[in-house]
Design an enzyme around this catalytic site. Structure first.
Site, mmCIF file in Angstrom:
data_model
loop_
_atom_site.group_PDB
_atom_site.id
_atom_site.type_symbol
_atom_site.label_atom_id
_atom_site.label_comp_id
_atom_site.label_asym_id
_atom_site.label_seq_id
_atom_site.Cartn_x
_atom_site.Cartn_y
_atom_site.Cartn_z
ATOM 1 N N ASP A 34 0.822 -1.194 0.000
ATOM 2 C CA ASP A 34 0.000 0.000 0.000
ATOM 3 C C ASP A 34 0.867 1.259 0.000
ATOM 4 O O ASP A 34 2.056 1.215 0.332
ATOM 5 C CB ASP A 34 -0.850 -0.006 1.278
ATOM 6 N N LYS A 56 -3.079 3.331 -3.450
ATOM 7 C CA LYS A 56 -4.124 4.194 -4.002
ATOM 8 C C LYS A 56 -4.157 5.469 -3.180
ATOM 9 O O LYS A 56 -4.381 5.441 -1.981
ATOM 10 C CB LYS A 56 -5.489 3.500 -3.952
ATOM 11 N N MET A 165 -10.547 9.118 5.453
ATOM 12 C CA MET A 165 -10.510 9.624 4.068
ATOM 13 C C MET A 165 -11.504 10.771 3.850
ATOM 14 O O MET A 165 -12.155 10.855 2.822
ATOM 15 C CB MET A 165 -10.769 8.485 3.071
#
Length: 496
Positions: A34, A56, A165
């Site tokens: 990640d 990502k 997020m």
């Protein structure tokens, strides 16, 4: 058959991964990782492991999820041991469902290893309890990636809301909650880059948090909303909080010193700088052991000398009873502690815990004393033997062990040094100074300790630091690991 392990890397610090995750990283053949993991984790995999970044990040070019799925399946079918390393916990907003479905469809073996989610860790590192008997009976964790898809009517009624997020959508989140009846005075806390040296914290209300964080990067961030923020506690700052200390030590040495420093708040990177091995020849030591009755004193100046001497005693089918007619002198508390493992107490230990004071404070007249001195085979100091001999003692030196330099620098230590993450480096012997110098000059010609404090356990070690590095910033007043810890804390202003 290969196998895929979906592993949680935790919220930030390398030391927050699980023991199971550590074991899997050390045996990985393929690592698909990640974007938010601690980069030091990459140094834990074998050198031949294939490392593939597949992170990502919002607003940046990312590896398509279908491509990641295909990679996991392909390498599994090749019989590889694949570690899919995800920040936090792999099943909390980690898109693991898609990967698991692909693995099941292609008959791939897999296993999921949990990790600590930032949803839990970030509030903790900021001192915010997610539940409280009076202020919060429950909490919910949601993603702020697409706030328009969330049921804000329901969310607004929950005591504490944790949002991952949500940095880029903070303004919309605030609008949604106020529109559903949450008070504009409701406390809000934002923790960015939790569990790292870059951690930042903002606190406000629904009415002012957007303005307080305007033009600030809020990624990656955890947003906490609720009255429970009022129960935030502030931990008493530890002397070494925020400091990264590199500890040079023997390859087989325990983490005793690291534990002392971590207790004071430091992040510790351990770097093996000594390899302790048997001597090239046991003959001299064996002959001395066979003639123990001919000696008056046994002098042991290090824990290594104790361990190797008694190990050899055992090999020759003897034990501590063979020393019944001998008096024992040791240098340092650590050496005395090693001797205690064999149910023995030294008859003499010099007050300053250094070999230089042994002769000056020796409890008997040294004339005609027969002394057995098991020691390092090469590279040890000759001053002690010289001073004992000048006082009339007959000293028999025998090689009990050998100390050498590791063939290469530890990968984690190298990463920390090259990336300027180290605040201070410690040395507990002249040998570790010499070997550290040799190892770091193999990886760079630059002054790798520029801006890094140097701490020494005592005068002789400091002398070697001066010779090789031109300075010493800290020297212990008491020449022990505890004394060095106190000196380091004092250097950073504690106690004040």
């Amino acid at each position: 058959m290969g196998k895929v392990y979906l592993v949680g890397a935790g919220p930030g610090k390398i030391e927050l991964i699980t023991l199971r995750a550590l074991a899997l990283l050390k045996t990985a053949e393929v690592l698909v990782y990640d974007a938010l993991i601690d980069a030091q984790l990459l140094t834990l995999v074998p050198c031949e492991c294939l490392k593939i970044e597949a992170g990502k990040r919002g607003g940046k070019e990312s590896t398509p999820q279908t491509t990641i799925n295909q990679l996991l399946v392909a390498y599994c079918h090749q019989g590889k041991r694949v570690v899919r390393l995800k920040s936090g916990d792999p099943l909390i907003f980690g898109r693991s469902g898609s990967e698991i479905s692909a693995l099941i469809e292609e008959n791939c073996q897999f296993e999921v290893i949990p990790g600590i989610s930032s949803a839990l860790a970030a509030p903790l590192f900021a001192g915010i309890p997610l539940t409280d008997p009076l202020l919060s009976s429950c909490f919910v964790v949601v993603t702020g990636h697409q706030p328009e898809d969330l049921d804000w009517c329901t969310l607004a009624k929950i005591d504490t809301i944790v949002i991952l997020m949500g940095g880029s959508t903070l303004e919309l989140i605030v609008e949604k909650l106020i529109a559903q009846g949450r008070s504009p005075t409701e406390p809000v806390a934002i923790i960015r880059a939790c569990a790292t040296k870059e951690q930042e914290f903002w606190q406000g209300t629904l009415a002012d948090i957007v303005e307080k964080t305007r033009n600030r990067s809020l990624s990656p961030a955890v947003i906490v909303i609720g009255q429970v923020i009022q129960a935030r506690f502030m931990s008493q700052p530890l002397p070494l909080t925020g400091k990264t200390i590199l500890v040079t030590r023997a390859m087989e040495q325990s983490s005793e010193f690291a534990n002392l420093l971590e207790t004071q708040g430091a992040k510790v990177v351990e770097m093996p700088a000594l390899v302790i091995t048997p001597p090239s020849d046991w003959t001299a030591l064996d002959q001395a052991i066979a003639n123990l009755v001919g000696f008056d004193w046994l002098i042991l100046t290090s824990a290594n000398a104790v361990e190797y001497f008694f190990s050899r005693l055992s090999e020759l089918n003897l034990d501590a009873r063979a020393l019944c007619q001998l008096k024992i002198a040791v240098v340092g508390q650590k050496t005395a502690a090693s001797l205690a493992k064999y149910h023995l107490k030294p008859d003499f230990c010099p007050p300053n815990f250094v070999a230089d004071s042994l002769v000056a404070h020796f409890p008997e007249t040294l004339t005609n004393q027969s002394i057995l001195f098991p020691r390092v085979e090469t590279g040890g100091r000759e001053v002690l033997v010289q001073e004992l001999s000048e006082k009339g003692a007959k000293v028999t030196e025998v090689a009990a062990y050998q100390s050498g330099c590791p063939s290469e620098i530890d990968a984690i230590a190298q990463y920390a040094l090259l990336n300027r993450e180290v605040d201070l480096v410690t040395f507990a012997s002249s040998k570790t100074v010499q070997n550290f110098h040799r190892l770091v000059t193999q990886i760079t010609e630059n002054n790798i300790l520029e801006g890094v404090a140097i701490a020494s356990i005592g005068p002789q070690t400091s002398k070697t630091c001066q010779e090789l590095w031109g300075r010493v910033d800290i020297e212990a007043q008491e020449y022990t690991l505890e004394g060095l810890t106190r000196a380091i804390c004092a250097y950073y202003g504690f106690p004040k």
